[in-house]
Design a protein around this motif. Structure first.
Motif, short mmCIF file in Angstrom:
data_model
loop_
_atom_site.label_atom_id
_atom_site.label_comp_id
_atom_site.label_asym_id
_atom_site.label_seq_id
_atom_site.Cartn_x
_atom_site.Cartn_y
_atom_site.Cartn_z
N PRO A 93 0.96 -1.85 0.05
CA PRO A 93 -0.31 -0.11 -0.02
C PRO A 93 1.05 1.16 0.26
CG PRO A 93 -0.80 -1.62 1.69
CD PRO A 93 0.13 -2.12 0.74
N TYR A 94 1.90 1.67 0.20
CA TYR A 94 2.58 2.34 0.42
C TYR A 94 3.85 3.22 -0.16
CZ TYR A 94 2.06 1.80 5.08
OH TYR A 94 1.51 1.87 6.97
N ILE A 95 3.53 1.56 -2.14
CA ILE A 95 4.08 1.91 -3.01
C ILE A 95 3.49 3.44 -3.88
CG2 ILE A 95 5.31 0.97 -5.46
CD1 ILE A 95 5.43 -1.85 -4.10
N ASP A 96 4.42 4.36 -3.88
CA ASP A 96 3.86 5.22 -5.25
C ASP A 96 4.25 5.70 -6.53
OD1 ASP A 96 6.18 6.10 -3.98
OD2 ASP A 96 5.10 7.59 -3.04
N CYS A 101 7.94 -0.36 -7.41
CA CYS A 101 6.75 -1.40 -7.89
C CYS A 101 7.50 -2.83 -8.49
CB CYS A 101 5.10 -1.07 -8.63
SG CYS A 101 4.06 -2.14 -9.06
N ASP A 102 8.14 -2.32 -9.80
CA ASP A 102 8.83 -3.24 -10.86
C ASP A 102 9.40 -3.65 -10.63
OD1 ASP A 102 6.34 -2.16 -12.50
OD2 ASP A 102 7.41 -1.89 -13.35
N GLN A 103 11.04 -3.31 -9.60
CA GLN A 103 11.68 -3.20 -8.91
C GLN A 103 11.81 -4.80 -7.72
OE1 GLN A 103 15.53 -1.16 -8.85
NE2 GLN A 103 13.86 0.53 -8.91
N LEU A 104 10.40 -5.07 -7.83
CA LEU A 104 10.01 -5.65 -6.41
C LEU A 104 9.71 -7.08 -6.77
CD1 LEU A 104 10.04 -5.89 -3.44
CD2 LEU A 104 7.28 -5.40 -3.57
N ARG A 105 10.31 -8.43 -6.59
CA ARG A 105 10.88 -10.09 -7.17
C ARG A 105 11.21 -10.56 -5.41
NH1 ARG A 105 7.79 -7.37 -10.13
NH2 ARG A 105 7.97 -7.06 -12.59
N ARG A 125 -7.73 -7.57 -8.17
CA ARG A 125 -9.14 -6.68 -7.05
C ARG A 125 -9.04 -5.33 -6.56
NH1 ARG A 125 -10.48 -12.58 -6.56
NH2 ARG A 125 -10.27 -12.44 -4.84
N SER A 126 -7.58 -5.06 -5.90
CA SER A 126 -7.68 -4.54 -5.55
C SER A 126 -7.62 -3.16 -5.58
CB SER A 126 -5.26 -3.55 -4.94
OG SER A 126 -5.55 -3.06 -3.94
N ASP A 127 -8.37 -1.44 -5.37
CA ASP A 127 -8.17 -0.25 -5.47
C ASP A 127 -6.74 0.39 -5.67
OD1 ASP A 127 -11.08 -0.75 -5.27
OD2 ASP A 127 -11.41 0.19 -3.51
N GLU A 128 -6.00 -0.31 -5.45
CA GLU A 128 -4.77 0.45 -4.98
C GLU A 128 -4.27 0.46 -6.30
OE1 GLU A 128 -3.56 2.29 -2.40
OE2 GLU A 128 -4.78 1.62 -1.05
N VAL A 129 -3.68 1.22 -7.43
CA VAL A 129 -2.96 1.59 -8.35
C VAL A 129 -1.42 0.33 -8.57
CG1 VAL A 129 -1.97 2.29 -9.93
CG2 VAL A 129 -3.43 3.75 -9.38
N TYR A 130 -0.64 0.47 -6.99
CA TYR A 130 0.79 0.18 -7.66
C TYR A 130 0.12 -1.53 -7.20
CZ TYR A 130 2.22 3.94 -9.39
OH TYR A 130 2.04 5.10 -10.14
N THR A 131 -0.51 -1.69 -6.23
CA THR A 131 -1.05 -2.62 -5.80
C THR A 131 -1.21 -3.94 -7.20
OG1 THR A 131 -1.63 -2.30 -3.70
CG2 THR A 131 -2.10 -5.01 -4.67
N VAL A 132 -2.52 -3.95 -8.22
CA VAL A 132 -3.04 -4.17 -8.88
C VAL A 132 -1.78 -4.74 -9.91
CG1 VAL A 132 -4.29 -3.65 -11.24
CG2 VAL A 132 -4.95 -3.62 -8.43
N ARG A 133 -0.78 -3.30 -10.47
CA ARG A 133 0.06 -3.42 -11.24
C ARG A 133 1.14 -4.66 -11.17
NH1 ARG A 133 3.49 -0.11 -14.04
NH2 ARG A 133 4.73 -0.52 -14.50
N TYR A 165 -0.60 3.56 -15.46
CA TYR A 165 0.02 2.47 -15.27
C TYR A 165 0.20 1.17 -14.13
CZ TYR A 165 3.60 6.84 -14.46
OH TYR A 165 4.06 7.97 -14.71
N VAL A 166 -1.57 1.01 -14.97
CA VAL A 166 -2.66 -0.45 -14.52
C VAL A 166 -2.28 -0.90 -16.18
CG1 VAL A 166 -3.99 -1.80 -14.29
CG2 VAL A 166 -3.38 -0.05 -12.49
N ASN A 167 -2.46 -0.04 -16.56
CA ASN A 167 -2.53 -0.07 -18.72
C ASN A 167 -1.37 -0.29 -19.15
OD1 ASN A 167 -5.86 0.28 -18.06
ND2 ASN A 167 -5.78 2.17 -19.20
N MET A 168 -0.68 0.19 -18.42
CA MET A 168 0.78 0.01 -18.67
C MET A 168 2.10 -1.17 -18.77
SD MET A 168 1.96 2.33 -21.36
CE MET A 168 3.63 1.94 -21.61
N MET A 169 1.41 -1.79 -17.53
CA MET A 169 1.34 -3.39 -17.12
C MET A 169 0.55 -4.21 -17.88
SD MET A 169 3.70 -5.13 -15.56
CE MET A 169 4.41 -4.68 -14.41
#
Length: 230
Positions: A93-96, A101-105, A125-133, A165-169
């Motif tokens: 939830p703190y990723i902004d 986001c993309d470096q977390l593996r 199904r999250s409402d958080e952009v980067y959680t979905v990404r 950023y969701v659509n790009m992913m």
């Protein structure tokens, strides 16, 4: 200023800060120190092995972009799956921004595909952009090879978001799928099952990929939405 922040500013590269700031326009420039990824990974390794590492991971939210990345790189070092997953979910939830986001593996995810897939379904199904990404990214990294199933691109195809950023992913996912599971995902393009943006951007990325044959690239170009189709 904390000891870690002092270390970051000692490694500051002003030119890199200027360059990188342009790549993450949604982050206030004052929150970017300007430290390159290899140095952040080195700091993460050092901090993970210290007693104060746990205190740092409990200190969310962090002030600087680089601190977020260090946090993510520390999560990657956790070998126990349950602990790694718990820390990942606490951090998400703190990723902004897309870069953190993309470096977390997390490496612990590799041997726990069943449990990971259950979490991915929730993240999508999250409402958080980067959680979905992040969920789309995990589906791309772990489920486009031997563990692939046609139901997985369907999960991404169902995502209709207004978030760039969701659509790009999503586009990145389908471009990679065209390289790895061409026959399975081609109908998404011939039948135009994706939004025009994701559809066209995925084709663009696939055409730029070395993993897609020239013959397939030529065919994919004929499938792009034109202005009159929108």
């Amino acid at each position: 200023m904390t000891e870690l922040q002092n270390s970051l500013f000692l490694l500051q590269d002003e030119k890199y800060k200027e360059f990188f700031s342009a790549l993450v326009p949604n982050i206030d420039k004052s929150r970017i120190v300007g430290v390159k990824t290899p140095q952040l990974k080195m700091l993460a390794k050092e901090l993970y092995e210290k007693p104060e590492g746990r205190e740092f991971m409990n200190s969310l939210p962090h002030e600087y972009y680089e601190e977020n990345n260090i946090h993510g790189f520390m999560i990657e070092r956790i070998k126990d799956f349950d602990e790694c997953m718990a820390e990942t979910e606490r951090y998400l939830p703190y990723i902004d921004n897309w870069a953190s986001c993309d470096q977390l593996r997390p490496t612990a995810f590799k041997k726990h595909k069943t449990e990971l897939l259950e979490k991915i379904r929730v993240w999508l199904r999250s409402d958080e952009v980067y959680t979905v990404r992040f969920g789309i990214g995990m589906l791309m990294v772990h489920f486009l090879d031997g563990d692939f199933s046609p139901e997985y691109p369907a999960l991404v195809g169902k995502i209709h978001s207004e978030e760039y950023y969701v659509n790009m992913m999503s586009a990145w996912y389908f471009a990679t799928a065209l390289a790895k599971q061409y026959d399975s995902v081609l109908p998404y393009f011939t039948e135009k099952q994706l939004t025009p943006f994701v559809h066209n951007k995925a084709i663009q990325k696939a055409v730029e990929s070395r993993r897609v044959s020239d013959e397939r690239k030529a065919f994919l170009k004929t499938l792009k939405y034109r202005e009159k189709d929108n």
